[in-house]
Design a protein around this motif. Structure first.
Motif, mmCIF file in Angstrom:
data_model
loop_
_atom_site.group_PDB
_atom_site.id
_atom_site.type_symbol
_atom_site.label_atom_id
_atom_site.label_comp_id
_atom_site.label_asym_id
_atom_site.label_seq_id
_atom_site.Cartn_x
_atom_site.Cartn_y
_atom_site.Cartn_z
ATOM 1 N N LEU A 6 0.986 -1.195 0.107
ATOM 2 C CA LEU A 6 0.081 -0.024 0.031
ATOM 3 C C LEU A 6 0.821 1.212 0.070
ATOM 4 O O LEU A 6 1.739 1.436 0.744
ATOM 5 N N LEU A 54 -8.138 6.283 -7.247
ATOM 6 C CA LEU A 54 -7.904 4.614 -7.143
ATOM 7 C C LEU A 54 -7.566 3.916 -8.344
ATOM 8 O O LEU A 54 -7.737 2.773 -8.180
ATOM 9 N N LEU A 57 -5.160 1.359 -7.227
ATOM 10 C CA LEU A 57 -5.477 0.182 -6.413
ATOM 11 C C LEU A 57 -5.800 -1.003 -6.953
ATOM 12 O O LEU A 57 -6.579 -1.345 -7.726
ATOM 13 N N ALA A 60 -9.062 -4.254 -2.871
ATOM 14 C CA ALA A 60 -9.808 -3.324 -1.676
ATOM 15 C C ALA A 60 -10.713 -4.384 -1.081
ATOM 16 O O ALA A 60 -11.713 -4.949 -1.716
ATOM 17 N N ALA A 64 -10.627 -0.779 3.205
ATOM 18 C CA ALA A 64 -10.638 0.343 2.205
ATOM 19 C C ALA A 64 -12.006 1.100 2.518
ATOM 20 O O ALA A 64 -12.105 2.201 2.519
#
Length: 117
Positions: A6, A54, A57, A60, A64
């Motif tokens: 992350l 996002l 990403l 999630a 999240a």
């Protein structure tokens, strides 16, 4: 750094838009408080708008979602718009669909669109 690690990066801009970029995996194994802290500070700073990118990403889960809902509440209390920007990974989009939280957020297809919507 692995691709799932992350990363939360905050970039304030001269036009009052705060860009928070989230990369990697945001789940119970990562430190979701980093996103909570970034969103809280952005709301407290009362910029013109906060955009959460996002697009980087990869995964999630409820960690999240908890962070983003917290950010939504803090931004609403501060009167600062919060926009989630993509394009988003299908796994991330699925989180909003399965939990029925799509209506809780404002979405944009890109950071550029989110800056002006």
């Amino acid at each position: 750094m692995s691709s799932d690690e992350l990363v939360v990066a905050v970039e304030p801009s001269a036009d009052g838009v705060v860009l928070i970029s989230v990369r990697g995996s945001l789940d119970g194994w990562s430190d979701g408080d980093r996103l909570v802290d970034a969103l809280t500070k952005a709301a407290e700073d009362r910029g013109r708008r906060t955009v959460v990118d996002l697009s980087g990403l990869t995964f999630a889960d409820s960690t999240a979602l908890r962070a983003l809902l917290h950010g939504r509440r803090s931004h609403a209390a501060a009167g600062v718009p919060l926009v989630l920007a993509g394009p988003m990974n299908v796994k991330v989009l699925r989180l909003f669909e399965v939990t029925g939280t799509q209506e809780a957020f404002q979405f944009a297809s890109s950071v550029e669109q989110a800056r002006t919507c």
